[in-house]
Design a protein around this motif. Structure first.
Motif, PDB file in Angstrom:
ATOM      1  N   LEU A  93       3.283  17.506  -4.504  1.00  0.00           N
ATOM      2  CA  LEU A  93       3.246  16.089  -4.623  1.00  0.00           C
ATOM      3  C   LEU A  93       4.590  15.475  -4.847  1.00  0.00           C
ATOM      4  O   LEU A  93       4.863  14.454  -4.205  1.00  0.00           O
ATOM      5  N   LEU A  94       5.598  16.238  -5.445  1.00  0.00           N
ATOM      6  CA  LEU A  94       6.782  15.536  -5.660  1.00  0.00           C
ATOM      7  C   LEU A  94       7.927  16.199  -4.530  1.00  0.00           C
ATOM      8  O   LEU A  94       9.125  15.668  -4.357  1.00  0.00           O
ATOM      9  N   GLU A 131       0.711  -1.231  -0.156  1.00  0.00           N
ATOM     10  CA  GLU A 131       0.116  -0.153  -0.072  1.00  0.00           C
ATOM     11  C   GLU A 131       0.930   1.115   0.092  1.00  0.00           C
ATOM     12  O   GLU A 131       0.572   2.378  -0.612  1.00  0.00           O
ATOM     13  N   SER A 132       1.905   1.206   0.590  1.00  0.00           N
ATOM     14  CA  SER A 132       2.840   2.450   0.771  1.00  0.00           C
ATOM     15  C   SER A 132       3.344   2.638  -0.699  1.00  0.00           C
ATOM     16  O   SER A 132       3.668   4.045  -1.225  1.00  0.00           O
ATOM     17  N   HIS A 133       3.555   1.743  -1.320  1.00  0.00           N
ATOM     18  CA  HIS A 133       4.238   1.916  -2.815  1.00  0.00           C
ATOM     19  C   HIS A 133       3.133   2.225  -3.569  1.00  0.00           C
ATOM     20  O   HIS A 133       3.385   3.108  -4.734  1.00  0.00           O
ATOM     21  N   GLN A 134       1.992   1.865  -3.379  1.00  0.00           N
ATOM     22  CA  GLN A 134       0.673   2.222  -4.312  1.00  0.00           C
ATOM     23  C   GLN A 134       0.584   3.680  -4.052  1.00  0.00           C
ATOM     24  O   GLN A 134       0.474   4.422  -4.973  1.00  0.00           O
ATOM     25  N   MET A 135       0.751   4.206  -2.902  1.00  0.00           N
ATOM     26  CA  MET A 135       0.582   5.631  -2.714  1.00  0.00           C
ATOM     27  C   MET A 135       1.629   6.353  -3.461  1.00  0.00           C
ATOM     28  O   MET A 135       1.326   7.561  -3.993  1.00  0.00           O
ATOM     29  N   THR A 136       2.857   6.040  -3.369  1.00  0.00           N
ATOM     30  CA  THR A 136       3.923   6.654  -4.161  1.00  0.00           C
ATOM     31  C   THR A 136       3.647   6.660  -5.511  1.00  0.00           C
ATOM     32  O   THR A 136       3.752   7.792  -6.248  1.00  0.00           O
ATOM     33  N   ILE A 137       3.279   5.564  -6.041  1.00  0.00           N
ATOM     34  CA  ILE A 137       3.034   5.406  -7.589  1.00  0.00           C
ATOM     35  C   ILE A 137       1.822   6.413  -7.808  1.00  0.00           C
ATOM     36  O   ILE A 137       2.026   7.055  -8.969  1.00  0.00           O
ATOM     37  N   PHE A 138       0.905   6.336  -7.102  1.00  0.00           N
ATOM     38  CA  PHE A 138      -0.268   7.131  -7.166  1.00  0.00           C
ATOM     39  C   PHE A 138       0.161   8.934  -7.194  1.00  0.00           C
ATOM     40  O   PHE A 138      -0.442   9.563  -8.215  1.00  0.00           O
ATOM     41  N   ARG A 139       1.088   9.280  -6.255  1.00  0.00           N
ATOM     42  CA  ARG A 139       1.672  10.699  -6.145  1.00  0.00           C
ATOM     43  C   ARG A 139       2.116  10.910  -7.570  1.00  0.00           C
ATOM     44  O   ARG A 139       2.220  12.082  -8.091  1.00  0.00           O
ATOM     45  N   ILE A 140       2.951  10.044  -7.934  1.00  0.00           N
ATOM     46  CA  ILE A 140       3.764  10.308  -9.129  1.00  0.00           C
ATOM     47  C   ILE A 140       3.036  10.601 -10.275  1.00  0.00           C
ATOM     48  O   ILE A 140       3.245  11.453 -11.182  1.00  0.00           O
ATOM     49  N   ILE A 141       2.019   9.488 -10.537  1.00  0.00           N
ATOM     50  CA  ILE A 141       1.155   9.553 -11.618  1.00  0.00           C
ATOM     51  C   ILE A 141       0.370  11.009 -11.749  1.00  0.00           C
ATOM     52  O   ILE A 141       0.070  11.647 -12.606  1.00  0.00           O
ATOM     53  N   ALA A 142      -0.229  11.282 -10.417  1.00  0.00           N
ATOM     54  CA  ALA A 142      -0.949  12.519 -10.288  1.00  0.00           C
ATOM     55  C   ALA A 142      -0.107  13.708 -10.639  1.00  0.00           C
ATOM     56  O   ALA A 142      -0.643  14.952 -11.348  1.00  0.00           O
ATOM     57  N   ALA A 143       1.052  13.749 -10.156  1.00  0.00           N
ATOM     58  CA  ALA A 143       2.062  14.971 -10.619  1.00  0.00           C
ATOM     59  C   ALA A 143       2.357  14.934 -12.181  1.00  0.00           C
ATOM     60  O   ALA A 143       2.353  16.075 -12.680  1.00  0.00           O
TER      61      ALA A 143
END
Length: 66
Positions: free
Chosen positions: A50-51, A5-17
């Motif tokens: 985000l980044l 889940e922690s990696h998923q949130m990082t991936i979502f943050r990068i995609i949103a950015a």
């Protein structure tokens, strides 16, 4: 898929950015040889939050090649 889940949130943050970066308005100046980005651009602000990068630095380096 097995992604923590922690990696998923990082991936979502990068995609949103990345999606916000695509909405940044870049204005051309002097016969399109230079450009600028408004410091009030909400998408640039969200991208930087985000980044975790400085907005003024990102604003500068998106418009200047080195």
């Amino acid at each position: 898929v097995g992604v923590k889940e922690s990696h998923q949130m990082t991936i979502f943050r990068i995609i949103a950015a990345i999606l916000h970066l695509g909405n940044v308005e870049i204005q051309g100046e002097r016969d399109s040889e230079a450009c600028s980005i408004s410091s009030d651009d909400e998408h640039l602000n969200k991208f930087c939050v985000l980044l975790g990068v400085e907005q003024n630095q990102m604003q500068h380096w998106l418009c200047h090649c080195k």
